[in-house]
Design an enzyme around this catalytic site. Structure first.
Site, PDB file in Angstrom:
ATOM      1  N   CYS A 184      17.618 -22.413   2.373  1.00  0.00           N
ATOM      2  CA  CYS A 184      18.944 -22.108   2.926  1.00  0.00           C
ATOM      3  C   CYS A 184      19.764 -23.390   3.071  1.00  0.00           C
ATOM      4  CB  CYS A 184      18.815 -21.396   4.277  1.00  0.00           C
ATOM      5  SG  CYS A 184      20.405 -20.969   5.016  1.00  0.00           S
TER       6      CYS A 184
ATOM      7  N   CYS B  51      21.941 -23.468   6.193  1.00  0.00           N
ATOM      8  CA  CYS B  51      21.186 -23.772   7.417  1.00  0.00           C
ATOM      9  C   CYS B  51      20.832 -25.254   7.512  1.00  0.00           C
ATOM     10  CB  CYS B  51      19.892 -22.962   7.457  1.00  0.00           C
ATOM     11  SG  CYS B  51      20.079 -21.192   7.169  1.00  0.00           S
ATOM     12  N   ASP B  52      20.416 -25.842   6.401  1.00  0.00           N
ATOM     13  CA  ASP B  52      19.773 -27.152   6.461  1.00  0.00           C
ATOM     14  C   ASP B  52      20.498 -28.277   5.721  1.00  0.00           C
ATOM     15  OD1 ASP B  52      17.684 -25.997   7.924  1.00  0.00           O
ATOM     16  OD2 ASP B  52      16.651 -25.374   6.090  1.00  0.00           O
TER      17      ASP B  52
END
Length: 311
Positions: free
Chosen positions: A136, A139-140
């Protein structure tokens, strides 16, 4: 018989499931939540969440899920550990069979079973997950400022991940096992025009390399020659797609070509009245904790309104 029929049964305990539990619990609907094999969902393996509103310092995924569960329990939500093995939504009340042989009947059903990222299935991928390996970028990606990262995949998802990562990384390398990408022309064109993105075709991941703490490189194998090459990098993003956890409902609910449950516009209502789907099991596009929370709220409110309409 009526006393054994639950007004609301929720399958799944990620952000969507917990949110629908909180809302239906506050509405005094006494929901039953079936927790499944991995209570808390995908966020239980996410070390730090920095984009969930209300936590300026970030919060570990397991802690966030624990807080959500505690909040739901405060409103009298009942939790039951176990997996659903069989579902029948062809008639009301809906029937759900647990793996211990117990049958549960429900007037409304909220499906929040999520989706799982597809992984390569190699040991080093599992070893460094959360320590340089991710599925992701949204997300990261923030953690990879001025870093060199590899994105594995050849579809639109891979292109989207690569383009997003260029906001942070100094270089993004797209790796694909075929001669050409299978992404749409417009997405492939956008990636090819971005100066930060380079490509390596006819390559598969042989191993993800690292030390005791984090990813330090990647070993690729040329599918035509068998040649192995090693490349330094700080992160590896796997972008070979997601698989919604909706197989139980195949043939009973309308789904798209990828197996995601279809819901009506501006609603979480499925093709069967009284059955609602929220979170990643019906969200092909965003797949974020905060959007899952939103649809979990929607499903709860719609379930409450449906129950009012049949009484």
């Amino acid at each position: 018989m009526d006393k054994d029929i639950r007004d609301v049964v929720i399958i799944g305990t990620g952000p969507a499931g917990y949110t629908s539990a909180i809302y239906t619990g506050r509405a005094n609907l006494k929901p039953l939540v079936i927790e499944g094999p991995q209570p808390g969902g995908q966020l239980m393996i996410t070390t730090d969440i920095e984009n969930f509103p209300g936590f300026p310092e970030g919060i570990p995924g397991p802690e966030l899920m624990g807080r959500m569960r505690e909040q739901a329990a405060r409103f009298g939500v009942e939790f039951q550990f176990g997996s659903i093995t069989e579902v029948d939504v062809s008639r009301s009340p809906f029937s759900l069979m647990l793996d211990n042989g117990q049958e549960i009947l429900a007037r409304t059903l909220i499906i929040a079973t999520g989706a799982n990222a597809k992984w390569l299935g190699i040991e080093s991928e599992e070893k460094y997950r959360g320590r340089g390996v991710s599925a992701c970028a949204t997300c990261d990606g923030f953690f990879f400022r001025n870093c060199r990262v590899f994105v594995v995949g050849g579809g639109d998802t891979a292109m989207e991940e690569a383009l997003y990562l260029t906001k942070f990384a100094s270089e993004v390398v797209l790796v694909h096992r075929r001669e050409e990408f299978r992404a749409s022309k417009i997405m492939s064109l956008r990636a090819s025009k971005n100066e930060k993105i380079t490509t390596m075709l006819n390559q598969v991941v042989d191993e993800i390399l690292g030390d005791d703490m984090k990813v330090t490189g990647i070993r690729l194998k040329n599918v035509k020659t068998g040649e192995l090459t090693e490349h330094a990098c700080d992160g590896v993003f796997i972008a070979i797609g997601h698989e919604p956890n909706a197989k139980l409902f195949k043939g009973q609910l309308d789904m798209d070509d990828y197996g995601y449950i279809l819901t009506k516009d501006h609603s979480t209502e499925t093709s069967v009245k009284g059955v609602f789907a929220c979170g990643d099991v019906q969200d092909f596009t965003y797949r974020q904790a905060v959007t899952a929370v939103g649809t979990g709220c929607m499903a709860a409110i719609e379930a409450e309104r449906f129950l009012e309409s049949i009484r």
